[in-house]
Scaffold this motif. Structure first.
Motif, PDB file in Angstrom:
ATOM      1  N   ASP A  58      -6.041   5.230   5.127  1.00 59.91           N
ATOM      2  CA  ASP A  58      -5.132   4.092   5.139  1.00 59.91           C
ATOM      3  C   ASP A  58      -5.691   3.039   6.098  1.00 59.91           C
ATOM      4  O   ASP A  58      -5.693   3.233   7.315  1.00 59.91           O
ATOM      5  CB  ASP A  58      -3.754   4.589   5.589  1.00 59.91           C
TER       6      ASP A  58
ATOM      7  N   MET B 136       0.693   4.639  -2.135  1.00 63.17           N
ATOM      8  CA  MET B 136       0.775   5.958  -1.492  1.00 63.17           C
ATOM      9  C   MET B 136       1.808   6.838  -2.202  1.00 63.17           C
ATOM     10  O   MET B 136       1.584   8.023  -2.431  1.00 63.17           O
ATOM     11  CB  MET B 136       1.202   5.748  -0.034  1.00 63.17           C
TER      12      MET B 136
ATOM     13  N   ALA C  45      -4.930   7.378   9.111  1.00 66.39           N
ATOM     14  CA  ALA C  45      -4.744   5.925   9.214  1.00 66.39           C
ATOM     15  C   ALA C  45      -5.747   5.413  10.241  1.00 66.39           C
ATOM     16  O   ALA C  45      -5.803   5.916  11.366  1.00 66.39           O
ATOM     17  CB  ALA C  45      -3.326   5.601   9.658  1.00 66.39           C
TER      18      ALA C  45
ATOM     19  N   SER D   3       0.847  -1.198   0.000  1.00 71.99           N
ATOM     20  CA  SER D   3       0.000   0.000   0.000  1.00 71.99           C
ATOM     21  C   SER D   3       0.881   1.247   0.000  1.00 71.99           C
ATOM     22  O   SER D   3       0.488   2.302  -0.492  1.00 71.99           O
ATOM     23  CB  SER D   3      -0.934  -0.006   1.205  1.00 71.99           C
TER      24      SER D   3
END
Ligand SMILES: Cc1ncc(COP(=O)(O)O)c(C=O)c1O
Length: 375
Positions: A197, A102, A166, A98
């Motif tokens: 996230d 990003m 996140a 991920s």
């Protein structure tokens, strides 16, 4: 040939020269070499204590004869995810972890005057990526080890382009609730992109207050998830994201064409089907959490409640953090001190399996006794 640093240095933009690179948790082999000990337990990088998904490992072995061919950019994994989440393939991206996605978001959507906004005490990988782009980054203090969404909303200005959240947050393990996110979202202009996230989504999804972002989609939100944690595939580098197809189309323009690798994609598809492994992973984490947290508290430590596969331990001073970190290292346990995350008085400990947790607790007790914290 004599290299001259001044000449090379002129080529490096100041925001790169001053950049502190991401430092991963210490590796097991490194500590074994340094201390000459054989038993080392690594609870530093939120990896899966059960190892990789067995179905993923089997699939990798079956496809190792395709390595001479270029991969197809994650096409089949995107199709599979689109089917599972009732989306179009145009809403899905796959990448090298991920964090790989990003980094493409940072490249695709940030211009020089744009600013990014996030919290102190969140994923250091995001800080490094944002700083490497040389844009202004505003961070807002945590409140009780949680994202302070109202405070973040109050710092949005006309330059804000990306807000990074996140959930659960790494390294605190805390979540913001659906109600908190809904209130926050109402204050965010549509011209601002929110990165949600959800690297630890699989561990948090059982909490009814947790806002699974796939259940309500917004055009300016991109969800990021990973196979690195609950599926045990950190070494494969495979993650995925969901967003409006306009965002995905433009992300695909900057993504390296052959990312993710062939075996990474194969492993991801097989892992998604490995429901037995995922269930076992979640059970192991829940039972680890249920035994480890009270045991750490019984040693006199403060432990922040978690919805992820790790816990945050705040200490009085950074010097105690260093004593505990080094003491544990000498007893063969690797944990993560959090200065780079902006929490110099804290340590993060990944929840392991029963044996690893017991090894940690025994070592922790001795370290605290040696430090005079316990007698
Ligand atoms: C919150 C968060 N986001 C992203 C990542 C990166 O995950 P990946 O391995 O998919 O790049 C991590 C890994 O620690 C993380 O904690």
């Amino acid at each position: 040939m004599v290299f001259q640093a001044e000449i090379s240095l002129r080529l490096v933009p100041p925001y790169i020269e001053s950049l502190e690179p991401y430092k991963p948790g210490k590796a097991i082999a490194e500590l074994q070499r340094e201390l000459g000990i054989s038993k080392v337990v690594k609870l530093a990088s939120n990896e899966n204590p059960l190892g990789p998904s067995p179905l993923a490992v089997e699939a990798i072995k079956l496809h190792d004869n395709e390595l001479h061919l270029y991969p197809n950019g994650g096409l089949e994994l995107r199709e599979d995810l689109a089917r599972r989440f009732h989306l179009k393939i145009g809403n899905v991206i796959a990448g090298s972890g991920s964090e790989g996605i990003m980094s493409n978001i940072i490249r695709a959507f940030l211009c020089d005057d744009d600013e990014v906004l996030t919290s102190d005490g969140t994923f250091v990988g995001f800080y490094v990526l944002a700083r490497s782009r040389g844009v202004k980054m505003i961070t807002v203090p945590l409140r009780d080890f949680r994202f302070d969404l109202p405070a973040i909303a109050s710092r949005i200005n006309e330059h804000t382009k990306i807000i990074y959240l996140a959930n659960p947050n790494n390294p605190t393990g805390t979540i913001f609730t659906r109600k908190e996110f809904d209130e926050f979202y109402r204050k965010v202009p549509e011209r601002v992109l929110i990165i949600l996230d959800e690297a630890y989504f699989e561990y948090a999804r059982g909490n009814p207050a947790y806002p699974d972002s796939m259940q309500y989609r917004y055009d300016n939100v991109i969800t990021l998830r990973t196979f690195s944690k609950a599926y045990g595939l950190a070494g494969m580098r495979i993650g995925y994201g969901f967003a409006h197809d306009v965002l995905i189309t433009n992300l695909l323009k900057v993504k390296l064409p052959f990312e993710p690798g062939t075996l990474a994609q194969i492993a991801g598809i097989a892992a998604l089907a490995d429901t037995e492994f995922l269930a076992r992973t979640r059970e192991t984490n829940e039972s680890g959490k249920a035994s480890l947290i009270p045991a750490l508290r019984a040693l006199g430590l403060t432990v922040v409640g978690t919805d992820a596969n790790f816990v945050l331990l705040p200490f009085d001073t950074e010097s105690t953090v260093n004593d505990v970190y080094n003491g544990l290292l000498h007893r063969g346990v690797i944990v993560r001190p959090l200065r780079a995350f902006g929490l110099p008085n804290c340590i993060r400990v990944t929840i392991g399996d029963a044996g690893q947790n017991a090894f940690l607790l025994e070592a922790m007790q001795k370290v605290l006794e040696d430090a005079g914290v316990l007698s």
